[in-house]
Design a protein around this motif. Structure first.
Motif, mmCIF file in Angstrom:
data_model
loop_
_atom_site.group_PDB
_atom_site.id
_atom_site.type_symbol
_atom_site.label_atom_id
_atom_site.label_comp_id
_atom_site.label_asym_id
_atom_site.label_seq_id
_atom_site.Cartn_x
_atom_site.Cartn_y
_atom_site.Cartn_z
ATOM 1 N N UNK A 1 0.817 -1.205 0.000
ATOM 2 C CA UNK A 1 0.000 0.000 0.000
ATOM 3 C C UNK A 1 0.852 1.257 0.000
ATOM 4 N N UNK A 2 0.189 2.406 -0.157
ATOM 5 C CA UNK A 2 0.912 3.663 -0.145
ATOM 6 C C UNK A 2 0.082 4.786 -0.719
ATOM 7 N N UNK A 3 0.753 5.884 -0.979
ATOM 8 C CA UNK A 3 0.122 7.066 -1.557
ATOM 9 C C UNK A 3 0.435 7.115 -3.045
ATOM 10 N N UNK A 4 -0.596 7.299 -3.842
ATOM 11 C CA UNK A 4 -0.416 7.340 -5.290
ATOM 12 C C UNK A 4 -1.326 8.419 -5.868
ATOM 13 N N UNK A 5 -0.908 9.019 -6.958
ATOM 14 C CA UNK A 5 -1.729 10.038 -7.616
ATOM 15 C C UNK A 5 -2.832 9.383 -8.431
ATOM 16 N N UNK A 6 -3.920 10.097 -8.637
ATOM 17 C CA UNK A 6 -4.983 9.568 -9.511
ATOM 18 C C UNK A 6 -4.401 9.179 -10.865
ATOM 19 N N UNK A 7 -4.857 8.025 -11.357
ATOM 20 C CA UNK A 7 -4.350 7.483 -12.607
ATOM 21 C C UNK A 7 -3.143 6.580 -12.435
ATOM 22 N N UNK A 8 -2.593 6.546 -11.235
ATOM 23 C CA UNK A 8 -1.421 5.733 -10.974
ATOM 24 C C UNK A 8 -1.736 4.274 -10.704
ATOM 25 N N UNK A 9 -0.684 3.534 -10.366
ATOM 26 C CA UNK A 9 -0.822 2.093 -10.149
ATOM 27 C C UNK A 9 -0.128 1.681 -8.850
ATOM 28 N N UNK A 10 -0.627 0.617 -8.280
ATOM 29 C CA UNK A 10 -0.007 -0.035 -7.123
ATOM 30 C C UNK A 10 -0.241 -1.525 -7.234
ATOM 31 N N UNK A 11 0.655 -2.306 -6.653
ATOM 32 C CA UNK A 11 0.433 -3.739 -6.548
ATOM 33 C C UNK A 11 0.486 -4.147 -5.083
ATOM 34 N N UNK A 12 -0.617 -4.703 -4.630
ATOM 35 C CA UNK A 12 -0.685 -5.227 -3.272
ATOM 36 C C UNK A 12 -0.312 -6.703 -3.272
ATOM 37 N N UNK A 13 0.315 -7.137 -2.201
ATOM 38 C CA UNK A 13 0.681 -8.541 -2.031
ATOM 39 C C UNK A 13 0.080 -9.080 -0.743
ATOM 40 N N UNK A 14 -0.249 -10.358 -0.755
ATOM 41 C CA UNK A 14 -0.762 -11.038 0.436
ATOM 42 C C UNK A 14 -0.052 -12.379 0.527
ATOM 43 N N UNK A 15 0.862 -12.473 1.468
ATOM 44 C CA UNK A 15 1.589 -13.724 1.678
ATOM 45 C C UNK A 15 0.850 -14.578 2.697
ATOM 46 N N UNK A 16 0.680 -15.860 2.383
ATOM 47 C CA UNK A 16 -0.067 -16.761 3.263
ATOM 48 C C UNK A 16 0.855 -17.800 3.882
ATOM 49 N N UNK A 17 0.413 -18.344 5.017
ATOM 50 C CA UNK A 17 1.195 -19.369 5.706
ATOM 51 C C UNK A 17 0.797 -20.769 5.269
ATOM 52 N N UNK A 18 -0.191 -20.858 4.376
ATOM 53 C CA UNK A 18 -0.662 -22.151 3.877
ATOM 54 C C UNK A 18 -0.673 -22.129 2.367
ATOM 55 N N UNK A 19 -0.537 -23.287 1.758
ATOM 56 C CA UNK A 19 -0.588 -23.379 0.308
ATOM 57 C C UNK A 19 -1.907 -22.804 -0.206
ATOM 58 N N UNK A 20 -1.833 -21.830 -1.119
ATOM 59 C CA UNK A 20 -3.049 -21.168 -1.566
ATOM 60 C C UNK A 20 -3.910 -22.067 -2.437
ATOM 61 N N UNK A 21 -3.342 -23.117 -3.003
ATOM 62 C CA UNK A 21 -4.182 -24.023 -3.791
ATOM 63 C C UNK A 21 -5.014 -24.922 -2.885
#
Length: 115
Positions: free
Chosen positions: A9-29
């Motif tokens: 997360x963070x501060x971004x200007x309108x029209x900009x992009x961000x990539x969020x990540x979510x790391x898990x402690x279990x196999x996501x499949x």
């Protein structure tokens, strides 16, 4: 028990992009579905996107064409690529793991879209 840790997360200007990540402690499949939710100040938490154990994806209408949910099964990480961001996308974004029995939540990451 599934532990989730969001980042990106963070501060971004309108029209900009961000990539969020979510790391898990279990196999996501092995998890029925991984979701992203968001909660803006003074508003209820809102579902944003889902990726199922089979890889199917779905989105709330307001982010279709702008956000993409994806995953890296080797890293047990789910992503939310956000593009063409708008001020109304400002919120705390939460990762959720739906095991079919219990829902687990991350701590959230703040996204602020402002000039």
């Amino acid at each position: 028990q599934v532990q989730l840790v969001e980042s990106g997360g963070g501060l971004v200007q309108p029209g900009g992009s961000l990539r969020l990540s979510c790391a898990t402690s279990r196999s996501i499949v092995a998890i029925n579905a991984m979701d992203w939710y968001r909660q803006a100040p003074g508003k209820q938490r809102e579902w944003v996107a889902t990726i199922t154990s089979s890889g199917s994806t779905s989105y709330v209408d307001s982010v279709k064409g702008r956000f993409t949910i994806s995953r890296d099964t080797a890293k047990n990480t789910v992503y939310l690529q956000m593009s063409s961001l708008k001020p109304e996308d400002t919120a705390v974004y939460y990762c959720n793991a739906n095991t079919g029995v219990v829902y687990y939540w991350g701590q959230g990451t703040q996204v602020t879209v402002s000039s």
